[in-house]
Enzyme design. Structure first.
Site, short mmCIF file in Angstrom:
data_model
loop_
_atom_site.label_atom_id
_atom_site.label_comp_id
_atom_site.label_asym_id
_atom_site.label_seq_id
_atom_site.Cartn_x
_atom_site.Cartn_y
_atom_site.Cartn_z
CE LYS A 172 -3.77 -2.54 2.10
NZ LYS A 172 -4.49 -3.00 3.28
CD GLN A 211 -3.67 -4.65 6.37
OE1 GLN A 211 -3.83 -3.54 5.84
NE2 GLN A 211 -3.91 -5.76 5.72
CG ASP A 250 -10.23 -1.39 4.37
OD1 ASP A 250 -9.88 -1.58 3.19
OD2 ASP A 250 -9.53 -1.68 5.36
N1 GUN Z 1 -6.63 -7.82 5.62
C1 GUN Z 1 -6.73 -8.54 4.48
N2 GUN Z 1 -7.27 -7.79 3.51
C2 GUN Z 1 -7.50 -6.58 4.03
C3 GUN Z 1 -8.04 -5.37 3.51
O1 GUN Z 1 -8.43 -5.26 2.34
N3 GUN Z 1 -8.11 -4.34 4.38
C4 GUN Z 1 -7.71 -4.45 5.67
N4 GUN Z 1 -7.85 -3.39 6.44
N5 GUN Z 1 -7.22 -5.55 6.18
C5 GUN Z 1 -7.12 -6.60 5.36
#
Ligand code: GUN
Length: 280
Positions: free
Chosen positions: A49, A93, A116
Site C-alpha cells: 500500500k 489492517q 475499506d
Molecule cells: N486484511 C486482508 N485484507 C484486508 C483489507 O483489504 N483491508 C484491511 N484493512 N485488512 C485486510
C-alpha cells in the site's frame, strides 16, 4: 495469453488516472493505516500500500503498534486520526490480535474516512445500495470484469466464501449489476454441483488450490481472491490454476490478479474521501 486477466496492467491504468487527479490537488491525500502486531502477511500488504501510494502521490502513514497494544491505545489513535483534518482515509489492517475486539476497533473509524468500507454503517449502506465507500476487493473485481469486457448482467455468478470482507459484499455488488448470484460456503452440500453451473466463479475461501477442474464449467470466467503459500513457499490462489486453465475462458492469476485491484480501489476511495464526493 488472452485468457489471463492481468490485474497488474488494469491497476496501472487506474494508478495513472489517480496520479493525474492527485497532481491537481492542493495537498497530497493522506491514508492512515493502523497496523497492530507482527502478522507477516499484513506487514507485506501494508508495504504494498505504501509503495502504491508513492506511485500516485497519496501519502500512506503507518501507525505501527506492538502485539501487546491495548484496545484503548488503538481507539485513542483512531480518534486522533478521525479528528485530523489532514487525514482523509483510515484503515485498520486485519486481522487484529485476538485480545482486541475487532468490531469495536473497526467501528470506531469515522464513516466518512472508512475507505475499506468495513464499518457496520458502511456495510449497511452497501446492502441498501448507497455505500459511501465500496469495499476494495469486491469493487476491484467488478472493475476488472468491466475492463475485460466481460458481461455480468444476466449471468449466473457463484461466489464461494461468505466473509464480511469479500464474499458477502461481492455478492451484493453482483446482484446490483443484474447477475443471478449463488453463495456457497463451508457447509454447502455438493459444492461441485453448484460451482459447475457458474458463468462467473469467484473464490474467496483461503484454502490453497481448492477449486479443481471438476468444479468449473467449460468456458467459465474464474476470479481467484485467495493468497496462500504452497509447500515451496510460492504464492498460490484458492483455485488450482494449472488444473482449470484449459477449461476456462478467463482467469485471474495469483499473484498479479485481484490483489493489485484491491490496492488501486483503496487509493481511489482515499481520493474520494479527500474530495468528499461520496454522499449520494
Ligand atoms: N486484511 C486482508 N485484507 C484486508 C483489507 O483489504 N483491508 C484491511 N484493512 N485488512 C485486510
Amino acid at each position: 495469453m488472452g485468457k489471463i486477466i492481468e490485474g497488474d496492467k488494469i491497476a496501472l491504468k487506474l494508478f495513472k488516472e489517480i496520479k493525474d487527479e492527485v497532481s491537481k490537488l492542493n495537498r497530497a491525500p493522506v491514508l492512515g493505516v493502523v497496523l497492530v502486531g507482527n502478522n507477516f502477511a499484513s506487514a507485506s500488504y501494508v508495504k504494498g500500500k505504501i509503495k502504491a501510494g508513492k506511485k500516485v502521490g497519496i501519502e500512506v502513514k503507518v501507525f505501527d503498534y506492538p502485539q501487546t497494544a491495548t484496545e484503548s491505545e488503538i481507539l485513542e489513535k483512531i480518534q486522533n486520526l478521525n479528528n485530523d483534518e489532514e487525514v482523509d482515509g483510515i484503515i485498520v489492517q486485519l486481522p487484529l490480535p485476538v485480545h482486541l475486539n475487532e468490531s469495536i476497533v473497526v467501528n470506531s473509524v469515522r464513516s466518512s474516512k472508512d475507505v475499506d468500507g468495513f464499518t457496520f454503517y458502511n456495510a449497511g449502506r452497501l446492502f441498501r445500495g448507497k455505500p459511501l465507500f465500496k469495499p476494495c476487493t469486491p469493487k476491484g473485481i467488478l472493475h476488472m470484469l468491466r475492463e475485460s469486457n466481460i458481461e455480468v448482467a444476466n449471468k449466473h455468478v457463484v461466489v464461494v466464501g461468505r466473509s464480511n470482507l469479500v464474499g458477502l459484499p461481492l455478492s451484493r455488488l453482483f446482484v446490483e449489476a443484474d447477475a443471478t448470484v449463488s453463495i456457497c460456503h463451508s457447509k454447502t452440500k455438493n459444492l461441485e454441483a453448484i460451482t459447475s453451473q457458474a458463468d462467473i466463479l469467484c473464490v474467496a475461501i483461503g484454502q490453497k488450490e481448492f477449486i479443481k477442474s471438476k468444479h468449473v464449467k467449460k468456458g467459465a470466467v474464474v476470479i481467484d481472491v485467495g493468497i496462500n503459500r504452497d509447500d515451496n513457499n510460492k504464492l498460490v490462489g484458492d483455485v488450482d490454476f494449472n488444473d482449470v486453465f484449459e477449461k476456462v475462458s478467463y482467469i485471474t492469476p495469483v499473484p498479479k490478479g485481484v490483489g493489485p485491484l484491491t490496492i488501486s480501489m483503496l487509493l481511489m476511495n482515499t481520493l474520494s474521501a479527500y474530495k468528499g464526493d461520496f454522499y449520494e
